[in-house]
Write a protein that holds these residues in place. Structure first.
Motif, PDB file in Angstrom:
ATOM      1  N   ILE A  36       0.845  -1.198   0.000  1.00  0.00           N
ATOM      2  CA  ILE A  36       0.000   0.000   0.000  1.00  0.00           C
ATOM      3  C   ILE A  36       0.884   1.254   0.000  1.00  0.00           C
ATOM      4  O   ILE A  36       0.476   2.331  -0.381  1.00  0.00           O
ATOM      5  CB  ILE A  36      -0.922   0.024   1.250  1.00  0.00           C
ATOM      6  CG1 ILE A  36      -1.802  -1.224   1.293  1.00  0.00           C
ATOM      7  CG2 ILE A  36      -1.789   1.267   1.304  1.00  0.00           C
ATOM      8  CD1 ILE A  36      -2.865  -1.310   0.227  1.00  0.00           C
ATOM      9  N   PHE A  37       2.117   1.070   0.454  1.00  0.00           N
ATOM     10  CA  PHE A  37       3.046   2.191   0.501  1.00  0.00           C
ATOM     11  C   PHE A  37       3.462   2.513  -0.940  1.00  0.00           C
ATOM     12  O   PHE A  37       4.041   1.679  -1.622  1.00  0.00           O
ATOM     13  CB  PHE A  37       4.276   1.778   1.322  1.00  0.00           C
ATOM     14  CG  PHE A  37       5.236   2.896   1.553  1.00  0.00           C
ATOM     15  CD1 PHE A  37       5.233   3.562   2.754  1.00  0.00           C
ATOM     16  CD2 PHE A  37       6.121   3.297   0.570  1.00  0.00           C
ATOM     17  CE1 PHE A  37       6.109   4.603   2.961  1.00  0.00           C
ATOM     18  CE2 PHE A  37       6.985   4.337   0.775  1.00  0.00           C
ATOM     19  CZ  PHE A  37       6.987   4.997   1.982  1.00  0.00           C
ATOM     20  N   GLY A  38       3.146   3.707  -1.376  1.00  0.00           N
ATOM     21  CA  GLY A  38       3.429   4.020  -2.776  1.00  0.00           C
ATOM     22  C   GLY A  38       4.873   4.446  -2.988  1.00  0.00           C
ATOM     23  O   GLY A  38       5.220   5.581  -2.759  1.00  0.00           O
ATOM     24  N   PHE A  85      -0.742  -4.605  -5.112  1.00  0.00           N
ATOM     25  CA  PHE A  85      -1.689  -3.494  -5.102  1.00  0.00           C
ATOM     26  C   PHE A  85      -2.459  -3.469  -6.414  1.00  0.00           C
ATOM     27  O   PHE A  85      -1.895  -3.610  -7.485  1.00  0.00           O
ATOM     28  CB  PHE A  85      -0.943  -2.173  -4.916  1.00  0.00           C
ATOM     29  CG  PHE A  85      -1.856  -0.981  -4.879  1.00  0.00           C
ATOM     30  CD1 PHE A  85      -2.707  -0.804  -3.812  1.00  0.00           C
ATOM     31  CD2 PHE A  85      -1.866  -0.067  -5.910  1.00  0.00           C
ATOM     32  CE1 PHE A  85      -3.567   0.279  -3.768  1.00  0.00           C
ATOM     33  CE2 PHE A  85      -2.726   1.020  -5.869  1.00  0.00           C
ATOM     34  CZ  PHE A  85      -3.573   1.193  -4.800  1.00  0.00           C
ATOM     35  N   GLU A  87      -6.306  -1.668  -8.157  1.00  0.00           N
ATOM     36  CA  GLU A  87      -7.375  -0.710  -7.866  1.00  0.00           C
ATOM     37  C   GLU A  87      -8.669  -1.414  -7.494  1.00  0.00           C
ATOM     38  O   GLU A  87      -9.667  -0.787  -7.225  1.00  0.00           O
ATOM     39  CB  GLU A  87      -7.587   0.207  -9.052  1.00  0.00           C
ATOM     40  CG  GLU A  87      -6.567   1.314  -9.087  1.00  0.00           C
ATOM     41  CD  GLU A  87      -6.638   2.102 -10.366  1.00  0.00           C
ATOM     42  OE1 GLU A  87      -7.710   2.163 -10.961  1.00  0.00           O
ATOM     43  OE2 GLU A  87      -5.594   2.650 -10.762  1.00  0.00           O
ATOM     44  N   GLU A  89     -11.371  -3.358  -5.260  1.00  0.00           N
ATOM     45  CA  GLU A  89     -11.712  -3.072  -3.875  1.00  0.00           C
ATOM     46  C   GLU A  89     -11.350  -4.262  -2.995  1.00  0.00           C
ATOM     47  O   GLU A  89     -11.473  -5.399  -3.410  1.00  0.00           O
ATOM     48  CB  GLU A  89     -13.192  -2.729  -3.800  1.00  0.00           C
ATOM     49  CG  GLU A  89     -13.474  -1.531  -4.715  1.00  0.00           C
ATOM     50  CD  GLU A  89     -14.928  -1.155  -4.793  1.00  0.00           C
ATOM     51  OE1 GLU A  89     -15.564  -1.107  -3.743  1.00  0.00           O
ATOM     52  OE2 GLU A  89     -15.401  -0.883  -5.892  1.00  0.00           O
ATOM     53  N   PHE A  90     -10.876  -3.946  -1.816  1.00  0.00           N
ATOM     54  CA  PHE A  90     -10.477  -5.004  -0.888  1.00  0.00           C
ATOM     55  C   PHE A  90     -11.701  -5.595  -0.187  1.00  0.00           C
ATOM     56  O   PHE A  90     -12.572  -4.861   0.256  1.00  0.00           O
ATOM     57  CB  PHE A  90      -9.507  -4.444   0.157  1.00  0.00           C
ATOM     58  CG  PHE A  90      -8.230  -3.921  -0.449  1.00  0.00           C
ATOM     59  CD1 PHE A  90      -7.334  -4.788  -1.063  1.00  0.00           C
ATOM     60  CD2 PHE A  90      -7.931  -2.558  -0.420  1.00  0.00           C
ATOM     61  CE1 PHE A  90      -6.160  -4.314  -1.627  1.00  0.00           C
ATOM     62  CE2 PHE A  90      -6.764  -2.080  -0.992  1.00  0.00           C
ATOM     63  CZ  PHE A  90      -5.880  -2.956  -1.590  1.00  0.00           C
ATOM     64  N   LYS A  98     -17.237  -6.648   2.757  1.00  0.00           N
ATOM     65  CA  LYS A  98     -16.338  -5.551   2.379  1.00  0.00           C
ATOM     66  C   LYS A  98     -15.874  -4.780   3.607  1.00  0.00           C
ATOM     67  O   LYS A  98     -15.141  -3.799   3.496  1.00  0.00           O
ATOM     68  CB  LYS A  98     -17.055  -4.620   1.403  1.00  0.00           C
ATOM     69  CG  LYS A  98     -17.257  -5.278   0.043  1.00  0.00           C
ATOM     70  CD  LYS A  98     -18.118  -4.417  -0.853  1.00  0.00           C
ATOM     71  CE  LYS A  98     -18.279  -5.081  -2.223  1.00  0.00           C
ATOM     72  NZ  LYS A  98     -19.269  -4.378  -3.038  1.00  0.00           N
ATOM     73  N   MET A 102      -7.381  -2.880   7.628  1.00  0.00           N
ATOM     74  CA  MET A 102      -6.004  -3.163   7.219  1.00  0.00           C
ATOM     75  C   MET A 102      -5.099  -3.289   8.447  1.00  0.00           C
ATOM     76  O   MET A 102      -5.125  -2.434   9.326  1.00  0.00           O
ATOM     77  CB  MET A 102      -5.507  -2.023   6.338  1.00  0.00           C
ATOM     78  CG  MET A 102      -4.249  -2.371   5.561  1.00  0.00           C
ATOM     79  SD  MET A 102      -3.494  -0.906   4.843  1.00  0.00           S
ATOM     80  CE  MET A 102      -4.849  -0.221   3.948  1.00  0.00           C
ATOM     81  N   ARG A 106       1.431  -1.117   4.958  1.00  0.00           N
ATOM     82  CA  ARG A 106       1.804   0.287   4.836  1.00  0.00           C
ATOM     83  C   ARG A 106       3.235   0.558   5.255  1.00  0.00           C
ATOM     84  O   ARG A 106       3.670   1.701   5.275  1.00  0.00           O
ATOM     85  CB  ARG A 106       1.004   1.088   5.841  1.00  0.00           C
ATOM     86  CG  ARG A 106      -0.218   1.647   5.353  1.00  0.00           C
ATOM     87  CD  ARG A 106      -0.829   2.371   6.511  1.00  0.00           C
ATOM     88  NE  ARG A 106      -2.230   2.127   6.429  1.00  0.00           N
ATOM     89  CZ  ARG A 106      -3.111   2.547   7.289  1.00  0.00           C
ATOM     90  NH1 ARG A 106      -2.722   3.233   8.322  1.00  0.00           N
ATOM     91  NH2 ARG A 106      -4.362   2.292   7.115  1.00  0.00           N
ATOM     92  N   PHE A 108       7.350   0.724   5.741  1.00  0.00           N
ATOM     93  CA  PHE A 108       8.575   0.900   4.954  1.00  0.00           C
ATOM     94  C   PHE A 108       9.715   0.826   5.958  1.00  0.00           C
ATOM     95  O   PHE A 108       9.928   1.740   6.731  1.00  0.00           O
ATOM     96  CB  PHE A 108       8.589   2.255   4.241  1.00  0.00           C
ATOM     97  CG  PHE A 108       9.725   2.387   3.246  1.00  0.00           C
ATOM     98  CD1 PHE A 108       9.478   2.680   1.917  1.00  0.00           C
ATOM     99  CD2 PHE A 108      11.052   2.200   3.642  1.00  0.00           C
ATOM    100  CE1 PHE A 108      10.514   2.796   0.999  1.00  0.00           C
ATOM    101  CE2 PHE A 108      12.095   2.309   2.734  1.00  0.00           C
ATOM    102  CZ  PHE A 108      11.831   2.612   1.410  1.00  0.00           C
TER     103      PHE A 108
END
Lengths: 116, 225
Positions: A36-38, A85, A87, A89-90, A98, A102, A106, A108
């Motif tokens: 999730i960490f971009g 990752f 797009e 939906e989780f 749904k 999380m 996330r 790092f």
């Protein structure tokens, strides 16, 4: 663009640990990144080359290991992992709900490094 | 030849920033200053919402504003016209603010006599979500023209904030923006998030946002006692 600041932190931390351990050269730096960490790995490497120039880390190989995103279902308490990752939906893969929270994905972290 | 060794580090890249952010938060708590970190895409209406917030809460609270941008001072000038204390921060190319930069801005602004400081973060839905600025609470704006798919594309931002403002509802008839879908998608990432659908331009429902913020400021100050 945030890769620049992050890789500066990675470098500072690596140099600090290298100094404390009397290392003369950093060969590899292992990073753990949640999906999730971009972070853009190519940019991160490029920025690391820039900031580490003329330090004992300038030739260090950056190794990325990705951590899956893990969700706990608020309804059936089941655990679902997403290894990449997307797009989409989780949702909970056990009951289809749904309503998931999380719990990882996330992070790092600078995990370890190989030095001489 | 020297031996090859492995050194364990196991340290988050955010550790130093998180420590500075916690220190700043503690200091603000003692000073009874509430810091709101306001984030969104460029052009979603951050400055307009700041102006509405000053209009709604300016009588009750002493407000200061930190404007963060890569360059220019247009937002600071707009806010300064209301007579509010404002400092413009230039990030010099950086896409976000961290706790250190926020602290420098706050020092320039002088927080001791302020009840509320609004930090208008750099317009960006990605990077600002990753850095704790030391704020008491964070909020984000999503505006109607940006589309209802944004919680799917920028999950971190939607999961990190304490409130979501859906702005520009006055133009809803002209866009395929499904408000219910946004709310559902946002709540999947952040189950208890308060959501305020407003128009900062017309002022429609902005009092709901102001009421939430007032409650948060009061709670912050009473916790400090």
């Amino acid at each position: 663009m945030h890769e620049l600041g992050i890789m500066e932190t990675v470098l500072d931390t690596a140099l600090e640990f290298a100094k404390d351990n009397n290392a003369t050269e950093i060969k590899e730096i292992h990073l753990l990144t949640g999906i999730i960490f971009g972070i853009h790995q190519e940019y991160a490497e490029l920025f690391f080359r820039m900031v580490s120039k003329d330090t004992i880390a300038q030739n260090a190989k950056i190794v990325f290991e990705s951590v899956p995103a893990c969700f706990i279902c608020t309804e059936c308490k089941g655990k679902t992992e997403y290894p990449a990752f997307s797009e989409k939906e989780f949702y909970c893969k056990h009951c289809g709900s749904k309503k998931v929270t999380m719990v990882s994905g996330r992070e790092f972290r600078i995990q370890n490094m190989v030095v001489v | 030849m020297d031996e090859i060794r492995i050194i364990e580090i196991k340290k988050s890249v955010y550790e130093n920033n998180d420590r500075e952010a916690d220190k700043l938060r503690q200091q603000l708590r003692e000073e009874k200053t509430f810091l709101l970190n306001l984030m969104s895409s460029p052009g979603s209406g951050k400055t307009s919402l700041v102006l509405r917030t000053i209009e709604a809460l300016g009588q009750e609270f002493k407000i200061g504003v930190l404007e963060a941008d890569i360059d220019s001072a247009v937002d600071a000038q707009t806010v300064a016209r209301t007579g509010t204390q404002v400092v413009q921060l230039h990030t010099g190319g950086m896409c976000h603010l961290d706790a250190g930069m926020t602290l420098r801005g706050l020092q320039e602004l002088g927080t001791r006599d302020l009840d509320l400081v609004i930090l208008e973060n750099v317009g960006n839905l990605v990077c600002p979500a990753e850095f704790d600025t030391g704020a008491s609470k964070s909020a984000m704006i999503l505006s109607v023209p940006e589309g209802d798919d944004k919680p799917l594309k920028y999950p971190l931002m939607f999961s990190e904030v304490d409130a979501l403002v859906l702005n520009k509802i006055d133009v809803l008839p002209y866009f395929d923006f499904d408000t219910d879908a946004v709310e559902e998608r946002a709540r999947r990432l952040n189950p208890n998030i308060p959501i305020f659908a407003v128009s900062a331009k017309t002022g429609q429902h902005t009092e709901r946002w102001a009421d939430w913020l007032r409650g948060e400021i009061r709670a912050w100050n009473s916790d400090a006692c």
